[in-house]
Design an enzyme around this catalytic site. Sequence first.
Site, mmCIF file in Angstrom:
data_model
loop_
_atom_site.group_PDB
_atom_site.id
_atom_site.type_symbol
_atom_site.label_atom_id
_atom_site.label_comp_id
_atom_site.label_asym_id
_atom_site.label_seq_id
_atom_site.Cartn_x
_atom_site.Cartn_y
_atom_site.Cartn_z
ATOM 1 N N ASP A 16 7.794 2.335 -4.665
ATOM 2 C CA ASP A 16 7.662 0.890 -4.728
ATOM 3 C C ASP A 16 7.058 0.455 -3.395
ATOM 4 O O ASP A 16 7.027 1.229 -2.428
ATOM 5 C CB ASP A 16 9.055 0.281 -4.947
ATOM 6 N N ASP A 18 7.172 -3.378 -1.829
ATOM 7 C CA ASP A 18 7.941 -4.372 -1.087
ATOM 8 C C ASP A 18 9.362 -3.879 -0.805
ATOM 9 O O ASP A 18 10.080 -3.469 -1.718
ATOM 10 C CB ASP A 18 8.019 -5.674 -1.883
#
Length: 447
Positions: A16, A18
């Site tokens: 991922d 963020d």
Amino acid sequence: MAQHFSLAACDVVGFDLDHTLCRYNLPESAPLIYNSFAQFLVKEKGYDKELLTVTPEDWDFCCKGLALDLEDGTFIKLADDGTVLRASRGTKMMPPDMLAKEYGTKEWKYFVSDTGMPSQPGKYYFYDNYFDLPGALLCARVVDSLTKQNSGQKTFDFWKDIVAGIQHNFKMSAFKENCGLYFPEIKRDPGKYLYSCPESVRKWLQQLKNAGKILLLITSSHSDYCRLLCEYTLGKDFADLFDIVITNALKPGFFSHSPRQRPFHTLKDDEEQEALPSLEKPGWYSQGNAAHLYQLLKKMTGKPQPKVVYFGDSMHSDIFPASHYSNWETVLILEELRGEEGEKPEQLEPLEKRGKYEGLKAKPLNTLSKKWGSFFIDSIAERESTEDSLVYTWSSNKISTYSTIAIPSIEAIAELPLDYKFTRFSSNSSKTAGYYPLVHYTNGLIK
């Protein structure tokens, strides 16, 4: 399942973006997110202007693992058995007698025992990442405001306005059009809100590539924002590190939806193009689904069942769906494991660089909440004893159920050899076994 987990045994390593590869300066980013929504509610929807004023003490309300009942404006913290440990109506915490009257010792009404994940989306909202937490504070203060204005209002219908605020600030075209408050401010001064990636992590990513691993980036951020984050945190040549980049992934649907429901799209100048019937080659894509991705990974590795590990910070969007639907190994990024360490002095902004949101300064959101207690463990009063009993929270139970391991940041493992053997979470071992570094709980605190 083997007791230990090693990156050396994985064929594919996914990330991922963020709060995983890209770390945010939480005391700066949280007020920005809060203000993005608060200004929309006040200016566009007519809410009380008092929402725009936040004190440093207000931020103590923020705690990962809370659920908001969208009908009655109640926030709750769950124990691992689905019972309610603490609750508040708006920001006002329920005293023990009211808590017992409202919830007793029965499971919360939306709790489901088979997966341990809440059901009936649309009836509640679960706060499990740092983008969400400022919204929890805002929603709680909205409930306070509406209750005050309408003499003890019992039911609420503000959520549609919150969703409109999300659409205004974060719709796909918002970055390009400079809509809302969030994207223009991030573009103006990314160094105020983002930390550059440590050199140890960049070297570690290259080490993974040199070891023959396929590297994935799967983010729900749109392509243009993803590019800004990656260029600032990883450098202009960041795309060379990843074999496949997937933006606007719309997790958790990326893992749970069928290929027909969520096809991949090519991109041109950050705009989505035609839908693809399948995924044939590495590259940069938008939306998509885990099933088509896995078919491509089989071709790229030449293996019928390539082993994938995915790093992410959200139980709802990353860890649970990747584990439950795709049977991937998962590594949860959990900044709460940093304890009270806080930020390093050299990471703090000098006074002259601090901007107009200084008045809304937030505490680091990964520190202990006085109102809600520990993210991991809490105490309940024993009926036949004068002493309290410690219980694991719903959040900590989900970590040990669906994560392979949990770490405070990628930096924490970047200098370990790739064949380092991590003790994985297992039903046969302690609930703390999969944390690296290994942790112990004492009165709800990490030691």
